[in-house]
Write a protein that holds these residues in place. Structure first.
Motif, PDB file in Angstrom:
ATOM      1  N   ILE A  95       0.496   3.218  -0.628  1.00 34.88           N
ATOM      2  CA  ILE A  95       0.150   4.133   0.659  1.00 34.88           C
ATOM      3  C   ILE A  95      -0.582   5.369  -0.010  1.00 34.88           C
ATOM      4  O   ILE A  95      -0.299   6.140  -0.960  1.00 34.88           O
ATOM      5  CB  ILE A  95       1.380   4.528   1.681  1.00 34.88           C
ATOM      6  CG1 ILE A  95       2.079   3.391   2.252  1.00 34.88           C
ATOM      7  CG2 ILE A  95       0.733   5.788   2.435  1.00 34.88           C
ATOM      8  CD1 ILE A  95       3.076   3.837   2.810  1.00 34.88           C
ATOM      9  N   ALA A 102       8.264   4.997  -1.847  1.00 30.93           N
ATOM     10  CA  ALA A 102       7.605   4.716  -0.625  1.00 30.93           C
ATOM     11  C   ALA A 102       6.563   3.749  -1.055  1.00 30.93           C
ATOM     12  O   ALA A 102       6.316   3.181  -1.904  1.00 30.93           O
ATOM     13  CB  ALA A 102       6.743   6.137  -0.586  1.00 30.93           C
ATOM     14  N   GLY A 103       6.463   3.148   0.491  1.00 28.45           N
ATOM     15  CA  GLY A 103       5.152   2.241   0.447  1.00 28.45           C
ATOM     16  C   GLY A 103       5.794   0.666   0.199  1.00 28.45           C
ATOM     17  O   GLY A 103       5.128  -0.373  -0.028  1.00 28.45           O
ATOM     18  N   LEU A 107       1.348   8.245  -1.904  1.00 32.24           N
ATOM     19  CA  LEU A 107       2.620   8.566  -1.437  1.00 32.24           C
ATOM     20  C   LEU A 107       3.531   8.136  -2.199  1.00 32.24           C
ATOM     21  O   LEU A 107       3.789   6.619  -2.033  1.00 32.24           O
ATOM     22  CB  LEU A 107       2.757   8.329   0.028  1.00 32.24           C
ATOM     23  CG  LEU A 107       3.749   8.790   0.982  1.00 32.24           C
ATOM     24  CD1 LEU A 107       3.669  10.267   1.169  1.00 32.24           C
ATOM     25  CD2 LEU A 107       3.843   8.026   2.260  1.00 32.24           C
TER      26      LEU A 107
END
Lengths: 313, 313
Positions: free
Chosen positions: B146, B160-161, B153
């Motif tokens: 992301i 994350a992601g 991010l």
């Protein structure tokens, strides 16, 4: 007193305003009504006058104000401008520029109200000490705000953090306020748990105190569950399942340090947190298990705290 | 030539290296094997030597290198350090510091390989021109990265992601590689669509060319669907449903400008994109509908592009 910052939280009925030290200690807070007539063109004037008046009462000069942060009930562009705020009657309002004109203060920042509430809870509330949190507000609806590495995650249209409208039940037939079906808000808001409970009451043989309730509320359901009512416990499980599933997905996407749960439903306290955690751990990968879940502590003041914090970043 | 930046993408089998102008024009790219013996302690030495060798062949001085960006197959802390990379045998490796020592170059940044691939696609690939994208890689597994407002991010633990492990089917009984059940990867990876198709073949009365296939592959299923095979079309619908549902949730959380779809399965092209879009629009609120869905264009080079971009930010 050293220099101060001002936090403004504009709601559909009233505007909350707070004056804070740069360390986040509140010096004064008050409310004024939101004047919505004439497409809300007087709202910012009222706010500016009220700040000037109070600051002078406090024997402060306007030059002692570092800046003004403003939370608004709608998406915000570039920390400055509002495209549309249905609740205020606003369309294409240059909030930051207008407030600058009205007060002479340069440092003005604007953000969405759910996002500033999250920032406030991170600064001085349930999420204090963390830099990356997800805040979920369980009220009439379900709101959300995401702080990643100390900053609000706004998204490309200001629609990031709209956790209430994550689809948690693709086979739902009833339509949500947002026009789609199966949103978290349909199960985990105060309205949602009441709706789900009424539906289940029609089909249960279980003996439950909730059958006798005249005006069923989220509080009644949680209170009955805490008192051991089996049917009410199932209803709390149902809400915890949907929240755990949705927040699990949120964690897979943004990996926060902690979740902060606020809004009226969060007054249920420990039973709510424990139930969410149990389902959350089931729906996330190993690296994301055992996150901190905590309750919001600032209540309706989260917005003014977060707005004030905006201009310190 | 003006100054250059170096992008390094460390994989379990080989390390890809690229030299780029600051505008993102590739000057040279090559690969070296990943030497995994002795817990991978030689990997960074090999990379440093190989860069020095190639730079000198190109008649550049090391001082013309602005910096080196490095993508690694694991979570990264503070753009510097790796806690664990199972595929490389690494544990607690100070990647940035070590590379600085080996090359004398100050500006070294490290990030997760899925994240740098997303950054690369945003810089010079399918997502060029956007600042906020979600990249999904549909290969043996399902990876994600992301980019929010031009930056990766990463999340609080570098997790994350991780879109492949979003729970899309809470009632799944089969366990995913990650140890939980009902992950997107179980339906939308190359392996996933084959598994789902085999399962459905056992129960279908439909006449389908896939019944005769000896070694069923994702490509065969998409090819059959494109040729009009009804059963294969259902299988593609099934995959599109799960991807649309998951990416809808991702949009509710981060509100990107565009989704970039890569990996082997993305070679199916238009039929895949159109199917995902149809389900996506069903599972997001109004403000998030009609996002751009596009195909990744850099293939295996996305990682070196993104790593090079890391040090320009």
């Amino acid at each position: 007193m050293s220099r101060v910052c001002v936090g403004v939280d504009i709601g559909g009925t009233s505007v909350k305003i707070g004056i804070f030290t740069t360390e986040g200690i509140i010096q004064k807070k008050w409310e004024i009504p939101t004047r919505k007539e004439e497409s809300g063109i007087h709202i910012l004037e009222d706010v500016a006058l009220s700040i000037q008046h109070t600051v002078s009462e406090m024997k402060l000069g306007m030059e002692e104000i570092i800046g003004i942060g403003i939370g608004v009930p709608g998406p915000v562009v570039n920390e400055k401008k509002v495209i549309q705020c249905v609740n205020l009657g606003w369309e294409n309002v240059e909030v930051a520029d207008k407030m600058k004109e009205l007060t002479g203060i340069e440092n003005i920042k604007v953000a969405n109200d759910a996002n500033v509430a999250a920032l406030g809870e991170m600064w001085k509330g349930g999420g204090e000490g963390y830099k990356s949190i997800v805040m979920v507000t369980l009220g009439t609806g379900v709101g959300g705000g995401i702080i990643a590495d100390g900053k609000i995650l706004t998204g490309s249209n200001g629609a990031a953090g709209e956790i209430g409208h994550v689809t948690v039940n693709p086979s739902e037939t009833v339509v949500c306020n947002c026009d789609k079906r199966g949103c978290l808000e349909q199960y985990a808001s105060a309205t949602g748990i009441v709706r789900e409970t009424k539906k289940a009451l029609e089909h249960t043989d279980k003996d439950t105190v909730l059958k006798k309730a005249e005006h069923l509320s989220a509080k009644m359901i949680f209170d009955a569950a805490k008192a051991g009512d089996e049917f009410a416990k199932e209803m709390v499980e149902n809400l915890g399942y949907y929240l755990g599933l949705a927040l699990g997905t949120v964690a897979q996407v943004v990996d926060p340090e902690a979740f902060v749960i606020g809004g009226g439903v969060s007054r249920a306290g420990d039973i709510l947190i424990k139930t969410i955690e149990r389902y959350y751990d089931k729906y996330v990968m190993m690296a994301l298990k055992n996150k901190t879940f905590c309750l919001a502590t600032l209540g309706n003041d989260a917005g003014i705290y977060g707005s004030a914090k905006l201009i310190l970043d």
